[in-house]
Design a protein around this motif. Structure first.
Motif, PDB file in Angstrom:
ATOM      1  N   VAL A   1       2.838  -2.872   5.517  1.00 14.32           N
ATOM      2  CA  VAL A   1       3.848  -1.937   6.021  1.00 14.32           C
ATOM      3  C   VAL A   1       4.350  -2.468   7.351  1.00 14.32           C
ATOM      4  O   VAL A   1       3.560  -2.678   8.287  1.00 14.32           O
ATOM      5  CB  VAL A   1       3.256  -0.526   6.184  1.00 14.32           C
ATOM      6  CG1 VAL A   1       4.302   0.416   6.798  1.00 14.32           C
ATOM      7  CG2 VAL A   1       2.789   0.018   4.839  1.00 14.32           C
ATOM      8  N   GLU A   2       5.631  -2.737   7.426  1.00 21.42           N
ATOM      9  CA  GLU A   2       6.230  -3.291   8.654  1.00 21.42           C
ATOM     10  C   GLU A   2       5.933  -2.355   9.824  1.00 21.42           C
ATOM     11  O   GLU A   2       5.992  -1.139   9.694  1.00 21.42           O
ATOM     12  CB  GLU A   2       7.733  -3.475   8.437  1.00 21.42           C
ATOM     13  CG  GLU A   2       8.394  -4.453   9.386  1.00 21.42           C
ATOM     14  CD  GLU A   2       8.623  -3.882  10.770  1.00 21.42           C
ATOM     15  OE1 GLU A   2       8.520  -4.631  11.753  1.00 21.42           O
ATOM     16  OE2 GLU A   2       8.899  -2.668  10.852  1.00 21.42           O
ATOM     17  N   SER A   3       5.650  -2.902  11.003  1.00 18.69           N
ATOM     18  CA  SER A   3       5.083  -2.106  12.091  1.00 18.69           C
ATOM     19  C   SER A   3       6.006  -1.824  13.267  1.00 18.69           C
ATOM     20  O   SER A   3       5.628  -1.059  14.158  1.00 18.69           O
ATOM     21  CB  SER A   3       3.827  -2.803  12.631  1.00 18.69           C
ATOM     22  OG  SER A   3       4.145  -4.087  13.162  1.00 18.69           O
ATOM     23  N   SER A   4       7.222  -2.379  13.287  1.00 22.18           N
ATOM     24  CA  SER A   4       8.018  -2.271  14.514  1.00 22.18           C
ATOM     25  C   SER A   4       9.345  -1.546  14.356  1.00 22.18           C
ATOM     26  O   SER A   4       9.936  -1.126  15.358  1.00 22.18           O
ATOM     27  CB  SER A   4       8.288  -3.663  15.085  1.00 22.18           C
ATOM     28  OG  SER A   4       9.065  -4.441  14.180  1.00 22.18           O
TER      29      SER A   4
ATOM     30  N   ARG B   1      13.479   5.288   7.224  1.00 22.59           N
ATOM     31  CA  ARG B   1      13.002   4.341   6.207  1.00 22.59           C
ATOM     32  C   ARG B   1      12.143   3.253   6.861  1.00 22.59           C
ATOM     33  O   ARG B   1      12.583   2.564   7.794  1.00 22.59           O
ATOM     34  CB  ARG B   1      14.174   3.708   5.470  1.00 22.59           C
ATOM     35  CG  ARG B   1      15.238   4.689   5.011  1.00 22.59           C
ATOM     36  CD  ARG B   1      14.718   5.723   4.041  1.00 22.59           C
ATOM     37  NE  ARG B   1      14.653   5.208   2.689  1.00 22.59           N
ATOM     38  CZ  ARG B   1      14.309   5.947   1.634  1.00 22.59           C
ATOM     39  NH1 ARG B   1      13.967   7.216   1.797  1.00 22.59           N
ATOM     40  NH2 ARG B   1      14.271   5.421   0.424  1.00 22.59           N
ATOM     41  N   ILE B   2      10.931   3.140   6.367  1.00 23.54           N
ATOM     42  CA  ILE B   2       9.975   2.136   6.844  1.00 23.54           C
ATOM     43  C   ILE B   2       9.675   1.200   5.677  1.00 23.54           C
ATOM     44  O   ILE B   2       9.512   1.654   4.545  1.00 23.54           O
ATOM     45  CB  ILE B   2       8.714   2.818   7.390  1.00 23.54           C
ATOM     46  CG1 ILE B   2       9.071   3.586   8.671  1.00 23.54           C
ATOM     47  CG2 ILE B   2       7.603   1.809   7.657  1.00 23.54           C
ATOM     48  CD1 ILE B   2       7.945   4.399   9.241  1.00 23.54           C
ATOM     49  N   ALA B   3       9.583  -0.075   5.958  1.00 16.19           N
ATOM     50  CA  ALA B   3       9.617  -1.075   4.886  1.00 16.19           C
ATOM     51  C   ALA B   3       8.267  -1.708   4.612  1.00 16.19           C
ATOM     52  O   ALA B   3       7.444  -1.909   5.511  1.00 16.19           O
ATOM     53  CB  ALA B   3      10.620  -2.172   5.228  1.00 16.19           C
ATOM     54  N   PHE B   4       8.080  -2.051   3.337  1.00 11.41           N
ATOM     55  CA  PHE B   4       7.080  -3.040   2.960  1.00 11.41           C
ATOM     56  C   PHE B   4       7.688  -4.415   3.189  1.00 11.41           C
ATOM     57  O   PHE B   4       8.871  -4.652   2.893  1.00 11.41           O
ATOM     58  CB  PHE B   4       6.708  -2.900   1.481  1.00 11.41           C
ATOM     59  CG  PHE B   4       5.907  -1.671   1.159  1.00 11.41           C
ATOM     60  CD1 PHE B   4       4.548  -1.609   1.450  1.00 11.41           C
ATOM     61  CD2 PHE B   4       6.510  -0.587   0.551  1.00 11.41           C
ATOM     62  CE1 PHE B   4       3.807  -0.484   1.142  1.00 11.41           C
ATOM     63  CE2 PHE B   4       5.773   0.545   0.233  1.00 11.41           C
ATOM     64  CZ  PHE B   4       4.411   0.600   0.541  1.00 11.41           C
TER      65      PHE B   4
ATOM     66  N   GLN C   1       7.636   9.405   4.799  1.00 10.47           N
ATOM     67  CA  GLN C   1       6.553  10.237   4.275  1.00 10.47           C
ATOM     68  C   GLN C   1       5.994   9.694   2.968  1.00 10.47           C
ATOM     69  O   GLN C   1       5.023  10.227   2.439  1.00 10.47           O
ATOM     70  CB  GLN C   1       7.025  11.692   4.091  1.00 10.47           C
ATOM     71  CG  GLN C   1       7.775  11.992   2.817  1.00 10.47           C
ATOM     72  CD  GLN C   1       9.201  11.454   2.794  1.00 10.47           C
ATOM     73  OE1 GLN C   1       9.674  10.882   3.771  1.00 10.47           O
ATOM     74  NE2 GLN C   1       9.879  11.640   1.680  1.00 10.47           N
ATOM     75  N   GLU C   2       6.576   8.631   2.449  1.00  8.32           N
ATOM     76  CA  GLU C   2       6.157   8.064   1.176  1.00  8.32           C
ATOM     77  C   GLU C   2       5.334   6.787   1.305  1.00  8.32           C
ATOM     78  O   GLU C   2       4.489   6.489   0.461  1.00  8.32           O
ATOM     79  CB  GLU C   2       7.388   7.726   0.311  1.00  8.32           C
ATOM     80  CG  GLU C   2       8.276   8.889  -0.022  1.00  8.32           C
ATOM     81  CD  GLU C   2       9.583   8.452  -0.667  1.00  8.32           C
ATOM     82  OE1 GLU C   2      10.025   9.149  -1.595  1.00  8.32           O
ATOM     83  OE2 GLU C   2      10.139   7.412  -0.245  1.00  8.32           O
ATOM     84  N   VAL C   3       5.587   6.026   2.356  1.00  7.54           N
ATOM     85  CA  VAL C   3       5.169   4.631   2.361  1.00  7.54           C
ATOM     86  C   VAL C   3       3.650   4.457   2.364  1.00  7.54           C
ATOM     87  O   VAL C   3       3.114   3.567   1.681  1.00  7.54           O
ATOM     88  CB  VAL C   3       5.833   3.881   3.545  1.00  7.54           C
ATOM     89  CG1 VAL C   3       5.340   4.389   4.892  1.00  7.54           C
ATOM     90  CG2 VAL C   3       5.651   2.387   3.415  1.00  7.54           C
TER      91      VAL C   3
END
Length: 306
Positions: A202-205, A115-118, A186-188
């Motif tokens: 989109v958060e990068s770390s 999960r990658i965050a906005f 795969q969505e972000v």
């Protein structure tokens, strides 16, 4: 390709079926209204690969993507009633396993669980300081109120704000109602193009990581269809064509190249619905095997935050 909707009932003995006005057996995969990434060009093509691997046993079969997008709940009703669709891809949930027949093959190699965050663009320096789960508990997540992720996050002590309207989450994040909005890796990027993310980024770390596979599901009566698709997927994995498809697909390439998934700090979480070590340690089923003590390291009972 557009397909008119019609009523049918697939025999339990059929591994694919002729549709009215066609000469080639077809398998209908639905287009979900909620899907905001290239649905057909991943799941549809992967399903076609599985059918091609079993064509010698069962005959040729063509995957057709229905062009009339419908809410996911409606599609589950149609699959239960054997109307309009034959098969659906979905994240694995206990109620879905009870209602339908799951084909136990992780179609995204676990990528949905990364999960990658906005976030608000100005907050990136704050997220750069997060090195462990304890650090992340100082931030509040935003999620849909019926999403299973809410349970996973709260069990690990991460506070969550929810809403019933997906589009509202971007506005709420911008307004400071919460601090980060995790999405499947795969969505972000496609969602960043589909919604107004002014003031956001989109958060990068970081990446949260918990086992959450996506399976194909069929009606419980369609035993031969389930067996055919599962066998085709296993053959594709055994001969290397599944991994070749996975690595070469633009959806997957974007995750590793644009989002730098392998360079991010991974914060592993336990998903108690998927904690079987025999499943999690299958090296060829996942992007990487999950930590052996993934759930043992957490005391989940005491970590519920509203």
């Amino acid at each position: 390709m557009s397909l008119p909707f019609f009523m049918f009932s697939v025999p339990a003995t059929a591994a694919c079926q002729l549709s009215p006005g066609t000469t080639t057996d077809q398998l209908v995969l639905p287009l979900r209204a909620e899907v905001r990434h290239d649905h057909y060009n991943y799941f549809g093509q992967l399903l076609q690969l599985a059918l091609d691997k079993t064509a010698q046993d069962h005959g040729p079969c063509e995957v057709i993507l229905s062009q009339q997008a419908k809410p996911q709940a409606r599609l589950y009703q149609e699959l239960s009633r054997q109307e309009n669709i034959h098969i659906i891809d979905a994240t694995v949930m206990p109620e879905r396993n009870e209602r339908f027949r799951a084909i136990p093959f992780p179609l995204l190699k676990g990528l949905m669980g990364y999960r990658i965050a906005f976030i608000r663009a100005d907050d990136q320096p704050r997220f750069n300081q997060v090195e462990k789960l304890e650090d992340l508990r100082a931030f509040r997540a935003g999620q849909g109120d019926t999403w299973f992720d809410v349970q996973v996050l709260r069990m690990h002590g991460i506070p969550v704000t929810t809403t019933s309207k997906y589009e509202s989450l971007f506005r709420m994040l911008r307004a400071g109602r919460f601090d980060f909005f995790p999405r499947g890796a795969q969505e972000v990027m496609s969602e960043a193009e589909s919604f107004d993310i002014s003031g956001l980024t989109v958060e990068s770390s970081l990446a949260l990581a918990y086992p959450w596979p996506v399976y194909f599901y069929v009606n419980k009566e369609h035993t031969l269809l389930a067996e055919r698709v599962e066998e085709g997927l296993k053959r594709a994995r055994a001969d290397g064509s599944f991994d070749e498809f996975f690595r070469a697909h633009p959806l997957i390439i974007a995750v590793f190249e644009q989002l730098n998934l392998e360079q991010r700090t991974l914060l592993y979480l336990c998903n108690p619905q998927h904690s079987d070590p025999a499943l999690l340690q299958q090296s060829d089923a996942w992007i990487r095997p999950w930590p052996e003590d993934l759930c043992a390291r957490f005391s989940l009972d005491a970590a519920t935050v509203n």
